[in-house]
Design a protein around this motif. Structure first.
Motif, PDB file in Angstrom:
ATOM      1  N   SER A  57       0.940  -1.452  -0.233  1.00 58.62           N
ATOM      2  CA  SER A  57       0.038   0.131   0.015  1.00 58.62           C
ATOM      3  C   SER A  57       0.806   1.118   0.043  1.00 58.62           C
ATOM      4  O   SER A  57       2.319   1.066   0.224  1.00 58.62           O
ATOM      5  N   GLY A  58       0.294   2.454  -0.097  1.00 56.47           N
ATOM      6  CA  GLY A  58       0.886   3.775  -0.135  1.00 56.47           C
ATOM      7  C   GLY A  58       1.661   3.846   1.264  1.00 56.47           C
ATOM      8  O   GLY A  58       2.544   4.438   1.430  1.00 56.47           O
ATOM      9  N   THR A  59       0.633   3.480   2.471  1.00 59.87           N
ATOM     10  CA  THR A  59       0.924   3.553   3.463  1.00 59.87           C
ATOM     11  C   THR A  59       2.378   2.791   4.035  1.00 59.87           C
ATOM     12  O   THR A  59       3.285   3.431   4.518  1.00 59.87           O
ATOM     13  N   THR A  83      -2.574  16.787   5.673  1.00 64.41           N
ATOM     14  CA  THR A  83      -2.561  15.585   5.021  1.00 64.41           C
ATOM     15  C   THR A  83      -3.871  14.438   5.150  1.00 64.41           C
ATOM     16  O   THR A  83      -4.467  14.823   6.120  1.00 64.41           O
ATOM     17  N   PHE A  84      -3.690  13.427   4.203  1.00 61.06           N
ATOM     18  CA  PHE A  84      -4.225  12.345   4.776  1.00 61.06           C
ATOM     19  C   PHE A  84      -3.768  11.428   6.032  1.00 61.06           C
ATOM     20  O   PHE A  84      -2.694  11.643   6.133  1.00 61.06           O
ATOM     21  N   ALA A  86      -2.924   8.559   6.599  1.00 60.57           N
ATOM     22  CA  ALA A  86      -1.740   7.769   6.410  1.00 60.57           C
ATOM     23  C   ALA A  86      -0.500   8.300   6.703  1.00 60.57           C
ATOM     24  O   ALA A  86       0.544   7.570   6.914  1.00 60.57           O
ATOM     25  N   THR A  87      -0.350   9.313   6.188  1.00 55.25           N
ATOM     26  CA  THR A  87       0.990   9.899   6.249  1.00 55.25           C
ATOM     27  C   THR A  87       1.735  10.040   7.751  1.00 55.25           C
ATOM     28  O   THR A  87       2.687   9.499   7.958  1.00 55.25           O
ATOM     29  N   ASP A 154       5.946  12.054   0.010  1.00 49.15           N
ATOM     30  CA  ASP A 154       4.340  11.312  -0.065  1.00 49.15           C
ATOM     31  C   ASP A 154       4.010  11.908  -1.266  1.00 49.15           C
ATOM     32  O   ASP A 154       3.367  12.782  -1.309  1.00 49.15           O
ATOM     33  N   ALA A 156       1.381  10.128  -2.995  1.00 52.66           N
ATOM     34  CA  ALA A 156       0.331   9.023  -3.093  1.00 52.66           C
ATOM     35  C   ALA A 156      -0.857   9.945  -4.144  1.00 52.66           C
ATOM     36  O   ALA A 156      -1.554   9.424  -4.727  1.00 52.66           O
ATOM     37  N   GLN A 157      -0.841  11.282  -4.181  1.00 50.61           N
ATOM     38  CA  GLN A 157      -1.750  11.948  -4.815  1.00 50.61           C
ATOM     39  C   GLN A 157      -0.974  12.645  -6.079  1.00 50.61           C
ATOM     40  O   GLN A 157      -1.852  13.512  -6.582  1.00 50.61           O
ATOM     41  N   SER A 178       0.636   5.761  -4.183  1.00 44.51           N
ATOM     42  CA  SER A 178      -0.330   4.689  -3.737  1.00 44.51           C
ATOM     43  C   SER A 178      -1.166   4.401  -4.872  1.00 44.51           C
ATOM     44  O   SER A 178      -1.226   5.063  -5.938  1.00 44.51           O
ATOM     45  N   LYS A 183      -7.200   6.719  -6.283  1.00 43.31           N
ATOM     46  CA  LYS A 183      -5.958   7.452  -6.842  1.00 43.31           C
ATOM     47  C   LYS A 183      -5.898   7.515  -8.335  1.00 43.31           C
ATOM     48  O   LYS A 183      -6.556   6.844  -8.827  1.00 43.31           O
TER      49      LYS A 183
HETATM   50  C1  LIG Z   1      -3.992   7.854  -0.247  1.00 44.75           C
HETATM   51  C2  LIG Z   1      -2.678   8.401   0.658  1.00 44.75           C
HETATM   52  C3  LIG Z   1      -1.813   7.524   1.327  1.00 44.75           C
HETATM   53  C4  LIG Z   1      -1.884   6.159   1.675  1.00 44.75           C
HETATM   54  O1  LIG Z   1      -2.225   5.226   0.377  1.00 44.75           O
HETATM   55  P1  LIG Z   1      -2.595   3.817   0.619  1.00 44.75           P
HETATM   56  O2  LIG Z   1      -2.355   3.177  -0.332  1.00 44.75           O
HETATM   57  O3  LIG Z   1      -4.164   4.072   0.860  1.00 44.75           O
HETATM   58  O4  LIG Z   1      -2.110   3.086   1.907  1.00 44.75           O
HETATM   59  C5  LIG Z   1      -0.981   8.227   1.798  1.00 44.75           C
HETATM   60  N1  LIG Z   1      -0.608   9.666   1.795  1.00 44.75           N
HETATM   61  C6  LIG Z   1      -1.634  10.364   1.254  1.00 44.75           C
HETATM   62  C7  LIG Z   1      -1.410  11.820   0.867  1.00 44.75           C
HETATM   63  C8  LIG Z   1      -2.734   9.730   0.525  1.00 44.75           C
HETATM   64  O5  LIG Z   1      -3.623  10.621  -0.169  1.00 44.75           O
END
Ligand SMILES: *Cc1c(COP(=O)(O)O)cnc(C)c1O
Length: 366
Positions: A57-59, A83-84, A86-87, A154, A156-157, A178, A183
């Motif tokens: 995963s992105g996390t 942020t989301f 997860a960061t 990060d 992810a976006q 991610s 995404k």
């Molecule tokens: C979605 C997201 C993540 C985590 O990604 P996952 O694949 O859902 O674990 C981390 N940081 C940001 C900014 C995100 O938008």
């Protein structure tokens, strides 16, 4: 209806994906193997960086990058509070303490406030390319180099975002992407990618994601189980060809909103658009007057506008033990009270975009 989610439209023709998955099943190639290798190579080519490592995963991409850079208990890691989760969850998962810094006009970490947040325990910065807008990586790297800090971007976006045509991920020790269904490059479940310029660091990450095994019998280091799933890699191998087109369409859609909202700039604050910065509009973010009323009006009109996010992370219940309070990050708190996200995805029709524009303009101008 102008939906925020487009997955039903995107996967209306499902046959090519099922055919790719059928191949994985027929080959019995369920962990790593050919589909993951192929996806990593294509992802690296697409993003213009040498090494891609597919993870769960992105996390996990953020957690494992920080861990392999030696970040852990007793360390502090700097990031932004808008942020989301997860960061920040990833920083906490390593044992380190997240330290927040306020945000700038682009809704990214405010680089001139970073140095005031450093302590002797600071070990890393995790800049977030929020919404698909690259953080100011040149300034961040100056600070990181000067203070000997690791940097994990990060992104992810922010797949395909760049500054001066330098892609995100070109600056940090590692960059996390991610592949989550929401995404810009999405698969059918969880998935992530770490990219790095260093072959040696990529090898460390490959060991770490697969139990530290060099062969089925040899354990070089203790690791984790966080591989990019082969079935998801097969889906990704179909979709990755569309990523450039998806990005172009999102940029075009955002441009139409920008042009229309210039006439109501007294009510809508857009982040700066700068010619040398390529924003990829994972989110179309704006700060608006009377946010909650506008949100309600749009939703009643069938337009799925959203808020990313109403509560900053330093004021979340989970963060109570970090000791922050309201007022600590005024720009972020103002952002959270005014931000609104419009649907900007690649499957919107011209009529749908016009419908959104008309609804927003009508709200302010009657
Ligand atoms: C979605 C997201 C993540 C985590 O990604 P996952 O694949 O859902 O674990 C981390 N940081 C940001 C900014 C995100 O938008």
């Amino acid at each position: 209806m102008v939906p925020y989610s487009y997955l039903d439209r995107q996967f209306a023709d499902v046959e090519q994906y099922l055919a790719a998955i059928r191949q994985v099943v027929e080959a019995g190639d369920f962990t790593l193997g050919q589909p993951v290798r192929e996806f990593e190579e294509r992802f690296a080519t697409l993003c213009g960086l040498p090494h891609a490592v597919g993870v769960g995963s992105g996390t996990d991409a953020i957690i494992m990058s920080l861990e392999m850079l030696g970040i852990g208990k007793g360390d502090e890691v700097i990031t932004a509070p808008n942020t989301f989760i997860a960061t920040v969850g990833a920083i906490v998962a390593t044992g380190a303490r997240p330290v927040f810094v306020d945000i700038d006009q682009e809704f990214n970490i405010r680089v001139d406030a970073i140095e005031a947040a450093l302590t002797p325990r600071t070990k890393a910065i995790v800049p977030v390319h929020w919404g698909g807008t690259p953080a100011d990586m040149f300034a961040i790297m100056d600070i990181a180099t000067h203070h000997h800090l690791a940097v994990v971007e990060d992104a992810a976006q922010a797949i395909l975002a760049s500054i001066n045509e330098k892609p995100v991920g070109s600056w940090g020790d590692a960059v996390a992407f991610s592949l989550h269904p929401l995404k810009n490059l999405n698969v059918w479940g969880d998935g992530g990618v770490i990219m790095t310029q260093s072959a040696e660091f990529a090898e460390k990450l490959r060991l770490h994601r697969n139990h530290g095994l060099t062969t089925r019998d040899d354990v070089e280091v203790f690791g984790r189980n966080s591989r990019l799933d082969s079935v998801q890699a097969a889906v990704g191998n179909v979709l990755i060809e569309q990523t450039e087109a998806i990005t172009r369409q999102r940029i075009r859609n955002a441009g139409r909103y920008d042009a229309a909202f210039a006439q109501i700039s007294d009510c809508i604050e857009l982040p700066p658009r700068r010619a040398h910065v390529k924003q990829v509009y994972h989110l179309y973010l704006m700060m608006v007057e009377k946010r909650d009323e506008l949100l309600r009006a749009l939703n009643e009109d069938g337009i799925e506008a959203k808020v990313h996010y109403p509560i900053p992370l330093h004021l979340q219940k989970a963060a109570a033990a970090l000791g922050y309070k309201a007022g600590d990050f005024p720009a972020c708190e103002r952002y959270c009270s005014k931000v609104l996200t419009l649907p900007v995805h690649q499957h919107l029709t011209e009529d749908e975009i016009d419908h959104v524009i008309n609804a927003v303009v009508r709200f302010y101008r009657g």
